[in-house]
Enzyme design. Sequence first.
Site, PDB file in Angstrom:
ATOM      1  N   ALA A 142      -3.854   2.796   8.051  1.00  0.00           N
ATOM      2  CA  ALA A 142      -3.327   1.512   8.522  1.00  0.00           C
ATOM      3  C   ALA A 142      -4.297   0.880   9.513  1.00  0.00           C
ATOM      4  CB  ALA A 142      -1.940   1.721   9.134  1.00  0.00           C
ATOM      5  N   ARG A 143      -4.060   1.079  10.800  1.00  0.00           N
ATOM      6  CA  ARG A 143      -4.957   0.649  11.871  1.00  0.00           C
ATOM      7  C   ARG A 143      -5.033   1.761  12.900  1.00  0.00           C
ATOM      8  NH1 ARG A 143      -6.743  -2.711   8.929  1.00  0.00           N
ATOM      9  NH2 ARG A 143      -6.907  -4.972   9.268  1.00  0.00           N
ATOM     10  N   ILE A 170       0.830  -1.203   0.000  1.00  0.00           N
ATOM     11  CA  ILE A 170       0.000   0.000   0.000  1.00  0.00           C
ATOM     12  C   ILE A 170       0.862   1.250   0.000  1.00  0.00           C
ATOM     13  CG2 ILE A 170      -1.727   1.307   1.305  1.00  0.00           C
ATOM     14  CD1 ILE A 170      -2.817  -1.435   2.258  1.00  0.00           C
ATOM     15  N   GLU A 196     -13.565   1.155  17.006  1.00  0.00           N
ATOM     16  CA  GLU A 196     -14.438   1.147  15.829  1.00  0.00           C
ATOM     17  C   GLU A 196     -15.689   0.314  16.094  1.00  0.00           C
ATOM     18  OE1 GLU A 196     -12.167  -0.039  12.385  1.00  0.00           O
ATOM     19  OE2 GLU A 196     -10.905   1.740  12.473  1.00  0.00           O
ATOM     20  N   HIS A 247     -13.532   3.563   8.088  1.00  0.00           N
ATOM     21  CA  HIS A 247     -12.762   2.368   7.722  1.00  0.00           C
ATOM     22  C   HIS A 247     -13.262   1.789   6.390  1.00  0.00           C
ATOM     23  CE1 HIS A 247     -10.228  -1.125   9.559  1.00  0.00           C
ATOM     24  NE2 HIS A 247     -10.016  -1.003   8.255  1.00  0.00           N
TER      25      HIS A 247
END
Length: 326
Positions: A237-238, A158, A267, A286
């Site tokens: 990313a996270r 990515i 989330e 997301h």
Amino acid sequence: MSKPRAFISRRIPQPAIDLIAAACDYGIWDDWMAAPRDVFLREAAQSDGVLVMPSEQINEEFLDAAPRVKIVANMAVGYDNIDVPALTRRGVLATNTPDVLTETTADIAWALLMAAARRVVEGHKTIEAGQWGAWHPFYMLGQDVYGATLGIVGAGRIGAAVARRAKAFNMRVLYHNRRRAPHLEVALGAEYRAFDDLLRESDFVVMTAPLTDETRGLFGAREFALMKDTAVFVNVARGGVVKEADLVEALKRGRPWAAGLDVFEVEPTPKDNPLFELPNFVGTPHIGSATLRTRTAMAMLAAQNLVNVLTGKPPLTPINALPNRV
């Protein structure tokens, strides 16, 4: 001979269900939202393999509840929801879905970068509220993207896709990674930087590295203070790589100048998250891989991994390796 049984933890595109149905008996939690934990564990206990989403925690509790399971097929490229060492100890394979979502996730990184840099959401809200003022030379000034310096943290698939797009904007590309990435340096002219130096030099900082013990909480007050007061920070990313409370305070102080997140510490993030009170913040729920073509490709790869293992074939994209397994 009876077919192996699979459990699908969420509604997925029909072609992937058809692929599983051709080789397995299966159950599915046919809903948009995750099954309650007790239901998920009960279904997994009756299954030889599971196809799961990043929201399902695959840990010792899962392994104790589901001793038949041979394969956990994660419909995501990241697998911080899976205790990989625990699965390996128990002889359970884990797989993910790399490559198929790379370009789509890079697109959302650029969408957030552009929206934050040019105040797109803030401008929309201004019009919506009937507050469009008279034009003047300092009205709604943003940051230039063309010709700026882009710093990418994480030089995987990515990160490389984000960097490729930067060349069309004539950007200087810096990167930080655990290991040097000669392919980026040769193909794109990207320059390696130590982490702190990348933060100091970049006009845009994009985080694409996975969530690990090393990256958890990587971006906090110290890191934001190193950035330019004109910098834009983007995370696809996270959520766990960012200390959100520190980001809130940093944005209030104006360093970085703006931020865009597709992922959050919790989330779904609550609607009263203080980030959404800030005009220099843009968020998306997301949706990095959220196109029909990409989600279908992810589901198909996860399904093929599941079917392969349950029919005695090697998985296409394994995360772990088991001894004495072809």
